[in-house]
Design a protein around this motif. Sequence first.
Motif, PDB file in Angstrom:
ATOM      1  N   ASN A  58       0.816  -1.227   0.000  1.00  0.00           N
ATOM      2  CA  ASN A  58       0.000   0.000   0.000  1.00  0.00           C
ATOM      3  C   ASN A  58       0.849   1.276   0.000  1.00  0.00           C
ATOM      4  OD1 ASN A  58      -2.634  -1.153   0.013  1.00  0.00           O
ATOM      5  ND2 ASN A  58      -2.381  -1.664   2.167  1.00  0.00           N
ATOM      6  N   HIS A  59       2.189   1.104   0.038  1.00  0.00           N
ATOM      7  CA  HIS A  59       3.095   2.271   0.073  1.00  0.00           C
ATOM      8  C   HIS A  59       2.610   3.274   1.130  1.00  0.00           C
ATOM      9  CE1 HIS A  59       4.998   0.645  -3.500  1.00  0.00           C
ATOM     10  NE2 HIS A  59       3.811   0.573  -4.086  1.00  0.00           N
ATOM     11  N   TRP A  60       2.373   2.743   2.304  1.00  0.00           N
ATOM     12  CA  TRP A  60       1.788   3.534   3.388  1.00  0.00           C
ATOM     13  C   TRP A  60       2.850   4.464   3.973  1.00  0.00           C
ATOM     14  CZ3 TRP A  60      -3.003   4.450   4.081  1.00  0.00           C
ATOM     15  CH2 TRP A  60      -3.521   4.885   5.304  1.00  0.00           C
ATOM     16  N   LYS A  64      -0.195   9.626   3.766  1.00  0.00           N
ATOM     17  CA  LYS A  64      -1.417   8.818   3.785  1.00  0.00           C
ATOM     18  C   LYS A  64      -1.922   8.617   5.216  1.00  0.00           C
ATOM     19  CE  LYS A  64      -0.456   6.317  -0.520  1.00  0.00           C
ATOM     20  NZ  LYS A  64      -0.228   4.984  -1.145  1.00  0.00           N
ATOM     21  N   TYR A  65      -1.001   8.395   6.142  1.00  0.00           N
ATOM     22  CA  TYR A  65      -1.382   8.206   7.540  1.00  0.00           C
ATOM     23  C   TYR A  65      -2.040   9.461   8.104  1.00  0.00           C
ATOM     24  CZ  TYR A  65      -0.819   7.278  12.582  1.00  0.00           C
ATOM     25  OH  TYR A  65      -1.016   7.105  13.936  1.00  0.00           O
ATOM     26  N   LYS A  68      -5.501   9.757   6.721  1.00  0.00           N
ATOM     27  CA  LYS A  68      -6.382   8.768   7.335  1.00  0.00           C
ATOM     28  C   LYS A  68      -6.845   9.233   8.712  1.00  0.00           C
ATOM     29  CE  LYS A  68      -8.191   4.539   7.819  1.00  0.00           C
ATOM     30  NZ  LYS A  68      -9.292   4.018   6.993  1.00  0.00           N
ATOM     31  N   THR A 324     -10.302   3.646   1.917  1.00  0.00           N
ATOM     32  CA  THR A 324      -8.969   4.244   1.846  1.00  0.00           C
ATOM     33  C   THR A 324      -8.265   3.803   0.564  1.00  0.00           C
ATOM     34  OG1 THR A 324      -8.818   4.219   4.255  1.00  0.00           O
ATOM     35  CG2 THR A 324      -6.765   4.493   3.028  1.00  0.00           C
ATOM     36  N   HIS A 325      -8.324   2.510   0.266  1.00  0.00           N
ATOM     37  CA  HIS A 325      -7.769   1.949  -0.964  1.00  0.00           C
ATOM     38  C   HIS A 325      -8.837   1.111  -1.662  1.00  0.00           C
ATOM     39  CE1 HIS A 325      -3.936   2.506   1.300  1.00  0.00           C
ATOM     40  NE2 HIS A 325      -3.436   2.750   0.109  1.00  0.00           N
ATOM     41  N   TRP A 330      -4.958   4.402  -3.983  1.00  0.00           N
ATOM     42  CA  TRP A 330      -5.274   5.199  -2.792  1.00  0.00           C
ATOM     43  C   TRP A 330      -6.378   6.181  -3.139  1.00  0.00           C
ATOM     44  CZ3 TRP A 330      -3.071  10.360  -1.139  1.00  0.00           C
ATOM     45  CH2 TRP A 330      -3.456  10.687   0.169  1.00  0.00           C
ATOM     46  N   ASP A 332      -7.920   8.073  -0.720  1.00  0.00           N
ATOM     47  CA  ASP A 332      -8.001   9.078   0.351  1.00  0.00           C
ATOM     48  C   ASP A 332      -9.409   9.082   0.945  1.00  0.00           C
ATOM     49  OD1 ASP A 332      -7.178  11.020   2.098  1.00  0.00           O
ATOM     50  OD2 ASP A 332      -7.378  12.683   0.676  1.00  0.00           O
TER      51      ASP A 332
END
Length: 348
Positions: A58-60, A64-65, A68, A324-325, A330, A332
């Motif tokens: 997910n290339h988190w 992104k965090y 979220k 989220t995904h 992604w 968002d």
Amino acid sequence: MKKPFILLTLVLSFFLTANAQEKKFSVYGVGFYNLENLFDTCHDAGKNDHEFLPDGSNHWNGLKYSHKLHNMARVLAEMGTDVLPNVGCAAIGVSEVENAKCLTDLCAQPELAARNFQFVHIEGPDKRGVDCALLYRPDLFQVRDIKLVPYVYELPADSGRATRGFFTVSGTLAGEHAAIIVNHLPSRFAGPYYRELGARQIKVVVDSLLKDDPNCKVFVMGDMNDDPTDKSMTEGLRGKAEIDDVAEGDMYNPWYNILAKQGTGTLRYNGAWNLFDQILMSHNLLNQNGKRDYSTMKFWKNQIFKRDYLFQTEGKYKQNPKRTHAGGVWLDGYSDHLPVVVYVVKQQ
């Protein structure tokens, strides 16, 4: 801080008078929301959280965090505001949270910090690292005790496995003893037996609480991974669809008819709604046979919390909750589940 209330005499169904004096009622919202993978960007030893790392699928990452956290805080802060515009919910159970750091970061978001939301949490044994927790406003719900009751497997083939337990919070709501049990039952892939087993174990916790204090008002909430019409809910938790059918030892499930009669729910699969996100209540939270006695805390109504921003507006998943995904992209978004809220009332 002064406890907020609303004059329910403005609502026709609650228009009551006594000696020409209007009665005043306090209303409290209690909610649940599956946050769908609220992970931070760091690896937790012993947990399979690799897809939510910067080099994971997910290339988190930090961006992104942070998005979220903001998105989740927005929803949590707005839950309950349809009835309590400046207050929201007194307590909200959540699932799919990785750890206490995520909850600390979540409660620090401006939307939640403005209402002084706090949290209680116990790290669980789930191998993927997702836990249940409870967010609460200390001015409305006071925590007494917390415990994580383990999910116990019965089959020899399941020895050594571990999954999410039953997060039980005892406290005070509207001046009364209340207990909130937050759950995330095994997935659909596991088969119905494991959810039915979990539901029976939750019922043991409920019965234990009521044996200790028959006046304790019990809320069982969570992502049940089953509908209100499924055996885990109707038999394991003894959830009844109609208030007047709820006997002592049963629970009331106000979501049954929302799915069965209205055909709507909290998550969508292949164009059809399921209602996995539920809040069931003990018998002593009900007014039955037409009674309107609110001298103690009683159930008023429930809702699936909806806002336009929570839904996909285009593409293959149009009208589904905005995740989220999706499809490796992604979005968002928020969660694949919608939140739920119940409202309880007590005469001042």
